[in-house]
Design a protein around this motif. Structure first.
Motif, PDB file in Angstrom:
ATOM      1  N   ASP A 243       0.797  -1.225   0.000  1.00  0.00           N
ATOM      2  CA  ASP A 243       0.000   0.000   0.000  1.00  0.00           C
ATOM      3  C   ASP A 243       0.833   1.279   0.000  1.00  0.00           C
ATOM      4  O   ASP A 243       0.306   2.356  -0.236  1.00  0.00           O
ATOM      5  CB  ASP A 243      -0.993   0.006   1.161  1.00  0.00           C
ATOM      6  N   TYR A 244       2.120   1.187   0.230  1.00  0.00           N
ATOM      7  CA  TYR A 244       2.952   2.387   0.272  1.00  0.00           C
ATOM      8  C   TYR A 244       3.559   2.753  -1.092  1.00  0.00           C
ATOM      9  O   TYR A 244       4.313   3.709  -1.188  1.00  0.00           O
ATOM     10  CB  TYR A 244       4.061   2.255   1.327  1.00  0.00           C
TER      11      TYR A 244
ATOM     12  N   THR B 130       8.229   5.777   6.957  1.00  0.00           N
ATOM     13  CA  THR B 130       8.454   6.145   8.349  1.00  0.00           C
ATOM     14  C   THR B 130       7.691   5.149   9.203  1.00  0.00           C
ATOM     15  O   THR B 130       6.539   4.815   8.920  1.00  0.00           O
ATOM     16  CB  THR B 130       7.984   7.580   8.637  1.00  0.00           C
ATOM     17  N   ARG B 131       8.383   4.639  10.218  1.00  0.00           N
ATOM     18  CA  ARG B 131       7.814   3.619  11.085  1.00  0.00           C
ATOM     19  C   ARG B 131       8.031   4.028  12.529  1.00  0.00           C
ATOM     20  O   ARG B 131       9.074   4.590  12.863  1.00  0.00           O
ATOM     21  CB  ARG B 131       8.486   2.274  10.808  1.00  0.00           C
ATOM     22  N   PRO B 132       7.068   3.749  13.405  1.00  0.00           N
ATOM     23  CA  PRO B 132       7.226   4.127  14.809  1.00  0.00           C
ATOM     24  C   PRO B 132       8.478   3.508  15.425  1.00  0.00           C
ATOM     25  O   PRO B 132       8.765   2.334  15.212  1.00  0.00           O
ATOM     26  CB  PRO B 132       5.960   3.575  15.482  1.00  0.00           C
ATOM     27  N   ALA B 133       9.206   4.307  16.159  1.00  0.00           N
ATOM     28  CA  ALA B 133      10.378   3.876  16.940  1.00  0.00           C
ATOM     29  C   ALA B 133      11.462   3.244  16.085  1.00  0.00           C
ATOM     30  O   ALA B 133      12.287   2.484  16.587  1.00  0.00           O
ATOM     31  CB  ALA B 133       9.950   2.923  18.051  1.00  0.00           C
ATOM     32  N   GLN B 134      11.479   3.534  14.792  1.00  0.00           N
ATOM     33  CA  GLN B 134      12.518   3.018  13.917  1.00  0.00           C
ATOM     34  C   GLN B 134      12.975   4.136  12.990  1.00  0.00           C
ATOM     35  O   GLN B 134      12.213   5.061  12.704  1.00  0.00           O
ATOM     36  CB  GLN B 134      12.001   1.845  13.083  1.00  0.00           C
ATOM     37  N   PRO B 135      14.202   4.051  12.506  1.00  0.00           N
ATOM     38  CA  PRO B 135      14.655   5.088  11.575  1.00  0.00           C
ATOM     39  C   PRO B 135      13.901   5.002  10.244  1.00  0.00           C
ATOM     40  O   PRO B 135      13.353   3.944   9.912  1.00  0.00           O
ATOM     41  CB  PRO B 135      16.143   4.778  11.391  1.00  0.00           C
ATOM     42  N   PRO B 136      13.857   6.081   9.497  1.00  0.00           N
ATOM     43  CA  PRO B 136      13.222   6.033   8.175  1.00  0.00           C
ATOM     44  C   PRO B 136      13.869   4.955   7.296  1.00  0.00           C
ATOM     45  O   PRO B 136      15.067   4.686   7.404  1.00  0.00           O
ATOM     46  CB  PRO B 136      13.475   7.426   7.599  1.00  0.00           C
TER      47      PRO B 136
END
Length: 177
Positions: free
Chosen positions: A81-82, A157-163
Motif C-alpha cells: 500500500d505504500y 516512516t515507522r514508529p520507533a525506527q529510523p526512516p
C-alpha cells in the motif's frame, strides 16, 4: 543448479520462510547493513511471524529447494500500500530471499524468472518490486542486473525506527510466445 526445484508453498512453510529471513538478517548484520531488516531475527518479531503465516496460507508463496532444504522464497501478489498503483496489469514481488550459503548461485534470478512466468500466465504486463535503497544501493543494482528499472524512490516512516529508504522497480513482461 540442476538440482534446484521450485514448488508452491503451503501452510507448513512459514517456519522455512522465517529461517531464510533470520539467516539473511544475520548476514546483513555481520556486514554492518542493519538498515534493511534491522538486527533482530524475524522469528522473534510477532509482526513478521504473522506475515510469514499469512504468506504460507496464501497462494503466492513459492520455495526453491535443493533436496529437502528450502534455499529461497518468493512471494507474489498485489502491491504494497505504500507504493503508487500500477497503470497496467501487474504481478508484485512481495518477498524475495535466498539462503546466503548459496550466494551467487542464481537462486534469486531463477525465482524472479518464475515470477515473470507466473505474471505472464495471469495476463500481467508488468512485474514490480520494491526494495531497500539505503547504504550503498547494492540491492537496487542487483535488481537492475535482473532487468528491472528503478522508477519511484520513497521513504517509509515507522514508529520507533529510523526512516527506511526504498526504491520501486519495474520489469515489463512481454506476452508469452
Amino acid at each position: 543448479m540442476d538440482d534446484l526445484v521450485l514448488r508452491a508453498g503451503g501452510p507448513g512453510d512459514a517456519a522455512a520462510v522465517l529461517r531464510l529471513l533470520d539467516d539473511a538478517t544475520a548476514w546483513l548484520v555481520a556486514q554492518g547493513r542493519t538498515g534493511q531488516w534491522g538486527t533482530e531475527p524475524a522469528s522473534t518479531d510477532p509482526r513478521r511471524i504473522a506475515q510469514a503465516d499469512g504468506w504460507a496460507k496464501g497462494d503466492g508463496l513459492w520455495l526453491a529447494e535443493i533436496g529437502d532444504r528450502p534455499v529461497g522464497a518468493l512471494v507474489v501478489g498485489t502491491a504494497n500500500d505504500y507504493v503508487p498503483p500500477a497503470t497496467e496489469p501487474e504481478l508484485y514481488v512481495n518477498l524475495l530471499v535466498t539462503d546466503r550459503a548459496y550466494a551467487g548461485a542464481g537462486i534469486g534470478a531463477r525465482l524472479l524468472t518464475h515470477a515473470a512466468d507466473l505474471g505472464r500466465q495471469r495476463g500481467a504486463r508488468l512485474l514490480r518490486v520494491d526494495c531497500y535503497a539505503g547504504d550503498d544501493g547494492a540491492l537496487v543494482r542487483w535488481y537492475q542486473r535482473q532487468g528491472f528499472t528503478p522508477t519511484t524512490p520513497f521513504t517509509l516512516t515507522r514508529p520507533a525506527q529510523p526512516p527506511w529508504p526504498g526504491q520501486l522497480l519495474t520489469h515489463p513482461l512481454p506476452p508469452p510466445p
